[in-house]
Design a protein around this motif. Structure first.
Motif, PDB file in Angstrom:
ATOM      1  N   GLN A 100      50.750 -18.088-128.142  1.00 30.59           N
ATOM      2  CA  GLN A 100      50.385 -16.720-127.817  1.00 30.59           C
ATOM      3  C   GLN A 100      49.147 -16.647-126.938  1.00 30.59           C
ATOM      4  OE1 GLN A 100      50.021 -15.880-131.957  1.00 30.59           O
ATOM      5  NE2 GLN A 100      51.933 -14.742-132.053  1.00 30.59           N
ATOM      6  N   ALA A 101      48.632 -17.788-126.489  1.00 36.14           N
ATOM      7  CA  ALA A 101      47.426 -17.819-125.670  1.00 36.14           C
ATOM      8  C   ALA A 101      47.649 -18.695-124.452  1.00 36.14           C
ATOM      9  CB  ALA A 101      46.232 -18.328-126.473  1.00 36.14           C
ATOM     10  N   SER A 102      46.882 -18.398-123.397  1.00 34.45           N
ATOM     11  CA  SER A 102      46.886 -19.209-122.185  1.00 34.45           C
ATOM     12  C   SER A 102      45.486 -19.755-121.970  1.00 34.45           C
ATOM     13  CB  SER A 102      47.308 -18.345-120.988  1.00 34.45           C
ATOM     14  OG  SER A 102      47.052 -19.006-119.763  1.00 34.45           O
ATOM     15  N   ALA A 103      45.383 -21.051-121.722  1.00 34.38           N
ATOM     16  CA  ALA A 103      44.082 -21.666-121.439  1.00 34.38           C
ATOM     17  C   ALA A 103      43.821 -21.591-119.938  1.00 34.38           C
ATOM     18  CB  ALA A 103      44.066 -23.110-121.916  1.00 34.38           C
ATOM     19  N   GLY A 104      42.576 -21.303-119.563  1.00 31.89           N
ATOM     20  CA  GLY A 104      42.277 -21.208-118.150  1.00 31.89           C
ATOM     21  C   GLY A 104      40.817 -20.918-117.868  1.00 31.89           C
ATOM     22  N   ILE A 105      40.553 -20.582-116.592  1.00 29.95           N
ATOM     23  CA  ILE A 105      39.202 -20.302-116.093  1.00 29.95           C
ATOM     24  C   ILE A 105      39.112 -18.820-115.772  1.00 29.95           C
ATOM     25  CG2 ILE A 105      37.498 -20.852-114.324  1.00 29.95           C
ATOM     26  CD1 ILE A 105      38.173 -23.242-116.017  1.00 29.95           C
ATOM     27  N   LEU A 106      38.052 -18.159-116.214  1.00 26.53           N
ATOM     28  CA  LEU A 106      37.769 -16.769-115.867  1.00 26.53           C
ATOM     29  C   LEU A 106      36.646 -16.771-114.846  1.00 26.53           C
ATOM     30  CD1 LEU A 106      38.361 -13.748-116.523  1.00 26.53           C
ATOM     31  CD2 LEU A 106      36.541 -13.885-118.239  1.00 26.53           C
ATOM     32  N   TYR A 107      36.918 -16.283-113.645  1.00 25.01           N
ATOM     33  CA  TYR A 107      35.905 -16.384-112.587  1.00 25.01           C
ATOM     34  C   TYR A 107      35.844 -15.106-111.767  1.00 25.01           C
ATOM     35  CZ  TYR A 107      39.634 -17.186-109.094  1.00 25.01           C
ATOM     36  OH  TYR A 107      40.725 -17.061-108.266  1.00 25.01           O
ATOM     37  N   THR A 108      34.739 -14.942-111.045  1.00 20.55           N
ATOM     38  CA  THR A 108      34.572 -13.846-110.107  1.00 20.55           C
ATOM     39  C   THR A 108      34.438 -14.429-108.707  1.00 20.55           C
ATOM     40  OG1 THR A 108      33.231 -11.920-109.500  1.00 20.55           O
ATOM     41  CG2 THR A 108      32.068 -13.767-110.481  1.00 20.55           C
ATOM     42  N   PRO A 109      35.132 -13.856-107.713  1.00 16.58           N
ATOM     43  CA  PRO A 109      35.174 -14.477-106.385  1.00 16.58           C
ATOM     44  C   PRO A 109      33.930 -14.192-105.558  1.00 16.58           C
ATOM     45  CG  PRO A 109      36.513 -12.505-106.401  1.00 16.58           C
ATOM     46  CD  PRO A 109      35.996 -12.670-107.795  1.00 16.58           C
ATOM     47  N   ASN A 110      32.836 -14.796-105.925  1.00 13.70           N
ATOM     48  CA  ASN A 110      31.581 -14.607-105.196  1.00 13.70           C
ATOM     49  C   ASN A 110      31.334 -15.817-104.300  1.00 13.70           C
ATOM     50  OD1 ASN A 110      28.982 -13.962-104.339  1.00 13.70           O
ATOM     51  ND2 ASN A 110      28.069 -14.994-106.107  1.00 13.70           N
ATOM     52  N   PRO A 111      31.538 -15.697-102.991  1.00 18.56           N
ATOM     53  CA  PRO A 111      31.246 -16.835-102.118  1.00 18.56           C
ATOM     54  C   PRO A 111      29.746 -17.096-102.066  1.00 18.56           C
ATOM     55  CG  PRO A 111      32.654 -15.211-101.047  1.00 18.56           C
ATOM     56  CD  PRO A 111      32.091 -14.567-102.266  1.00 18.56           C
ATOM     57  N   THR A 112      29.345 -18.298-102.420  1.00 22.95           N
ATOM     58  CA  THR A 112      27.919 -18.582-102.540  1.00 22.95           C
ATOM     59  C   THR A 112      27.228 -18.766-101.193  1.00 22.95           C
ATOM     60  OG1 THR A 112      28.445 -20.932-102.789  1.00 22.95           O
ATOM     61  CG2 THR A 112      28.173 -19.639-104.797  1.00 22.95           C
ATOM     62  N   ASN A 113      27.996 -18.819-100.093  1.00 24.29           N
ATOM     63  CA  ASN A 113      27.307 -18.951 -98.814  1.00 24.29           C
ATOM     64  C   ASN A 113      26.736 -17.637 -98.329  1.00 24.29           C
ATOM     65  OD1 ASN A 113      29.656 -17.625 -98.144  1.00 24.29           O
ATOM     66  ND2 ASN A 113      29.985 -18.735 -96.223  1.00 24.29           N
ATOM     67  N   GLY A 114      27.033 -16.552 -99.049  1.00 23.19           N
ATOM     68  CA  GLY A 114      26.433 -15.260 -98.716  1.00 23.19           C
ATOM     69  C   GLY A 114      27.205 -14.449 -97.703  1.00 23.19           C
ATOM     70  N   SER A 115      28.175 -15.045 -97.012  1.00 16.57           N
ATOM     71  CA  SER A 115      28.876 -14.315 -95.963  1.00 16.57           C
ATOM     72  C   SER A 115      29.653 -13.132 -96.500  1.00 16.57           C
ATOM     73  CB  SER A 115      29.838 -15.258 -95.219  1.00 16.57           C
ATOM     74  OG  SER A 115      29.127 -16.322 -94.628  1.00 16.57           O
ATOM     75  N   TYR A 116      30.121 -13.230 -97.756  1.00 11.31           N
ATOM     76  CA  TYR A 116      30.952 -12.172 -98.298  1.00 11.31           C
ATOM     77  C   TYR A 116      30.340 -11.527 -99.534  1.00 11.31           C
ATOM     78  CZ  TYR A 116      34.601 -13.311 -95.024  1.00 11.31           C
ATOM     79  OH  TYR A 116      35.303 -13.502 -93.867  1.00 11.31           O
ATOM     80  N   ASN A 117      29.065 -11.766 -99.778  1.00 14.24           N
ATOM     81  CA  ASN A 117      28.425 -11.049-100.863  1.00 14.24           C
ATOM     82  C   ASN A 117      28.476  -9.548-100.590  1.00 14.24           C
ATOM     83  OD1 ASN A 117      27.814 -13.230-102.398  1.00 14.24           O
ATOM     84  ND2 ASN A 117      25.693 -13.403-101.736  1.00 14.24           N
ATOM     85  N   ASN A 118      28.507  -8.773-101.673  1.00 14.79           N
ATOM     86  CA  ASN A 118      28.527  -7.317-101.593  1.00 14.79           C
ATOM     87  C   ASN A 118      29.772  -6.793-100.884  1.00 14.79           C
ATOM     88  OD1 ASN A 118      25.983  -7.332-102.822  1.00 14.79           O
ATOM     89  ND2 ASN A 118      24.972  -7.532-100.837  1.00 14.79           N
ATOM     90  N   THR A 119      30.863  -7.531-100.988  1.00 11.84           N
ATOM     91  CA  THR A 119      32.130  -7.042-100.466  1.00 11.84           C
ATOM     92  C   THR A 119      33.166  -7.099-101.572  1.00 11.84           C
ATOM     93  OG1 THR A 119      32.854  -9.223 -99.736  1.00 11.84           O
ATOM     94  CG2 THR A 119      31.602  -7.920 -98.154  1.00 11.84           C
ATOM     95  N   ALA A 120      34.270  -6.411-101.318  1.00  4.39           N
ATOM     96  CA  ALA A 120      35.357  -6.382-102.297  1.00  4.39           C
ATOM     97  C   ALA A 120      36.233  -7.613-102.099  1.00  4.39           C
ATOM     98  CB  ALA A 120      36.157  -5.105-102.144  1.00  4.39           C
ATOM     99  N   GLN A 121      35.673  -8.764-102.380  1.00  2.16           N
ATOM    100  CA  GLN A 121      36.380 -10.023-102.186  1.00  2.16           C
ATOM    101  C   GLN A 121      37.522 -10.155-103.185  1.00  2.16           C
ATOM    102  OE1 GLN A 121      35.487 -12.365 -99.765  1.00  2.16           O
ATOM    103  NE2 GLN A 121      37.453 -13.242-100.302  1.00  2.16           N
ATOM    104  N   PRO A 122      38.742 -10.469-102.728  1.00  5.47           N
ATOM    105  CA  PRO A 122      39.855 -10.610-103.671  1.00  5.47           C
ATOM    106  C   PRO A 122      39.828 -11.956-104.369  1.00  5.47           C
ATOM    107  CG  PRO A 122      40.605 -11.056-101.454  1.00  5.47           C
ATOM    108  CD  PRO A 122      39.154 -10.645-101.333  1.00  5.47           C
ATOM    109  N   CYS A 123      40.701 -12.083-105.368  1.00  4.78           N
ATOM    110  CA  CYS A 123      40.864 -13.382-106.019  1.00  4.78           C
ATOM    111  C   CYS A 123      41.474 -14.373-105.034  1.00  4.78           C
ATOM    112  CB  CYS A 123      41.767 -13.251-107.241  1.00  4.78           C
ATOM    113  SG  CYS A 123      41.093 -12.211-108.545  1.00  4.78           S
TER     114      CYS A 123
END
Length: 591
Positions: free
Chosen positions: A409-432
């Motif tokens: 009844q469960a799925s194992a995985g990673i929960l993440y937020t798509p924040n590019p650390t190079n700063g080029s796309y910070n503060n944007t609606a970056q998709p998964c």
């Protein structure tokens, strides 16, 4: 002539001894037959009595059931309008309801009583009452009503008892106050409670904001991005005086109004749609669903504790947090269109809406992983999902098929937020990441032309590298995902991810109630999980008011998985609420 004399008959021979007394046998037979007939007749009468009793009992049960159904119809019909879905407490039935069920022989009748259950909002004991004509008392919420119906038919009496559970504003139905940035004043609909008509009314801000808000201060933020208040049985929507969503050149400062909602569900006109960005204004919407440059503006200065109600205006957005244009919506105002449709883990905006604070979404505090915390913040959005939310409220799930889940009844995985650390796309609606994770950064978000694109993974607690060092953080936070070992192809790779606490379990609708719609820390090799004990720690919304100073927000936390609503995310509104439950036949006193 003389007749011959008739000779006398010879005497009849005597009967043998064996035939003597047969008359007694005949008499005995007659008596015995009478006794048998008597028994048969008595049995027939008994059968007739038994059949009559069964018919009466059946009719009595049907009458009791009819009484429950009749009162349920009254309860469900206690709405502001005949076809409405918003109930009016003052219209709820009270006292005793009686009626008959035609057609039965004997005819059945019912008598129904009600007992309303009130839950304390201050930790006190629950209360019951037979009537709510004066409304729900302060510091209590209406929970349910126990309906007891006694049916009678002839000499038979039977009962049916059911519990009807109310969907009220403290359950996931939007409705709450919208406060100013300093929490001292709130939006107010200047609409009369009775016979308001269908005109236009003023949207005001007032310093009179009681804990138990009147209808004029109870707003909902709906899936069609309207801000709605129900007064006098009519749904009124906050209306932008600038239909395009933009202030004309050299203009601004027109009054916001409340007008009958053009659509309570489905598409609404853009002048009744409002979006929310990072500094929590209520911002006008353009024809393309994007952010206009009009914002609801508060005329009352910061720190004012008492002031006459004043008209809210719509002016050009000033950007950033401010007393004039930042609004703090109660956690119960609603999530707009942030929640997914039923059966899905995520919606088109990839947000995680909390079930208890159902107007709030999981958020990276201050748009910076350096803050080492996650908060539960108003759900940011516009009709165009490419505008809002930006990366710090978008959440993505990357399954780990190599990880052995302790339950189907469960799925194992990673929960993440798509924040590019190079700063080029910070503060944007970056998709998964459309293609999932890869150790090659160019595969993460094709077409961005970016390098070093590394998303941020959520961990339940641990040592954070976000500030250039290694600081222990005792609550959930986000840190750069370890892509060097991605995808994990060996036990050693998986164990490394586990050791960094980056692996979670995502539980669906069919999971046990203490785990459904939750995210629990991956158990690794913990023996308790292997033995079917899933009572680990779950991602949860902490107490209100604990995050960002005096704001009415909360930090995310980890607590033992016990089924609390604060532990559930993107849960269907109807979860855990069965309108009619516990229907049974109670024992009647006196038989």
């Amino acid at each position: 002539m003389t007749r011959p004399r008739r000779q006398p008959r010879p005497p009849r021979p005597l009967r043998p001894d064996g035939e003597r007394g047969s008359i007694l046998l005949v008499l005995a037979f007659i008596v015995f037959s009478g006794l048998i007939l008597s028994v048969v007749l008595q049995g027939a009468v008994f059968q007739l009595d038994l059949g009559t009793t069964l018919v009466q009992r059946d009719n009595a049960l049907q009458a009791a059931t009819a009484g429950v159904q009749a009162v349920l119809a009254e309860v469900r019909g206690s709405t502001s309008t005949p076809s409405g879905t918003h109930g009016v407490v003052g219209k709820l039935p009270c006292g005793t309801t009686t009626g008959t069920v035609p057609g039965g022989r004997p005819q059945g009748s019912y008598s129904v009583t009600l007992e309303y259950q009130l839950d304390s909002t201050t930790g006190g004991a629950s209360e019951t009452t037979r009537c709510l004509g004066d409304g729900v008392p302060a510091d209590y919420n209406l929970s349910d009503v126990v309906i007891t119906s006694v049916g009678t038919a002839g000499s038979a009496r039977r009962a049916v008892q059911s519990t009807y559970n109310f969907l009220t504003t403290y359950k996931p139905i939007p409705g709450g106050q919208i406060l100013s940035y300093d929490n001292l004043d709130c939006l107010y609909a200047d609409i009369p409670s009775t016979n308001p008509g269908t005109g236009s009314y003023a949207l005001e801000v007032t310093t009179n904001c009681p804990t138990t808000a009147p209808a004029q201060e109870t707003f909902s933020y709906n899936a069609n991005w309207t801000l709605q208040v129900i007064v006098g049985g009519t749904a009124w929507c906050v209306t932008n005086p600038y239909p395009s969503g933009n202030v004309p050149s050299g203009g601004g400062g027109a009054a916001a109004t409340l007008e009958p909602c053009s659509a309570t569900t489905g598409a609404a006109p853009i002048y009744q749609e409002w979006g929310i960005n990072d500094s929590a204004p209520l911002q006008g919407v353009t024809s393309g669903g994007g952010a206009g440059n009009t914002c609801l503006t508060n005329p009352i200065p910061s720190g004012t504790k008492s002031s006459p109600a004043q008209q809210v205006t719509v002016e050009g957005c000033n950007g950033g947090f401010s007393q004039t244009q930042t609004w703090q919506m109660d956690a119960t105002v609603g999530a707009g269109d942030a929640a997914p449709s039923a059966g899905n883990f995520f919606g088109p905006t990839d947000q995680l809406v909390n079930f208890q604070q159902f107007g709030r979404c999981l958020d990276v505090n201050g748009q910076s992983v350096a803050n080492n915390s996650l908060i539960v913040y108003p759900c940011k959005q516009f009709p165009d999902p490419s505008v809002q939310p930006i990366w710090n409220q978008r959440w993505c799930w990357q399954p780990l098929p190599q990880a052995a889940s302790p339950s189907s009844q469960a799925s194992a995985g990673i929960l993440y937020t798509p924040n590019p650390t190079n700063g080029s796309y910070n503060n944007t609606a970056q998709p998964c990441a459309p293609n999932g994770f890869s150790s090659s950064s160019t595969d993460q978000w094709p077409g961005t032309g970016s390098t070093n694109v590394v998303p941020e993974c959520v961990v339940p607690e641990g040592y954070s590298p976000n500030n250039g060092g290694s600081t222990w953080v005792g609550k959930p936070f986000a840190m750069p995902c370890n892509l060097s070992d991605w995808p994990p192809t060996s036990t050693a790779d998986l164990q490394k991810l586990e050791s960094e606490d980056m692996v979670w379990l995502q539980w669906g609708a069919s999971a046990p109630s203490n785990l459904s719609y939750s995210y629990s820390a991956y158990p690794g090799n913990d023996a308790g999980y292997a033995n079917g004990d899933y009572s680990g720690d779950c991602l949860t919304a902490g107490p209100l008011g604990t995050a960002t100073g005096g704001d009415q927000y909360s930090f995310a936390a980890m607590t033992a998985c016990d089924g609390a609503w604060t532990e559930k995310w993107n849960t269907p509104p109807s979860y855990g609420v069965t309108p009619v439950s516990d229907t049974h036949e109670p024992v009647l006193s006196g038989g």
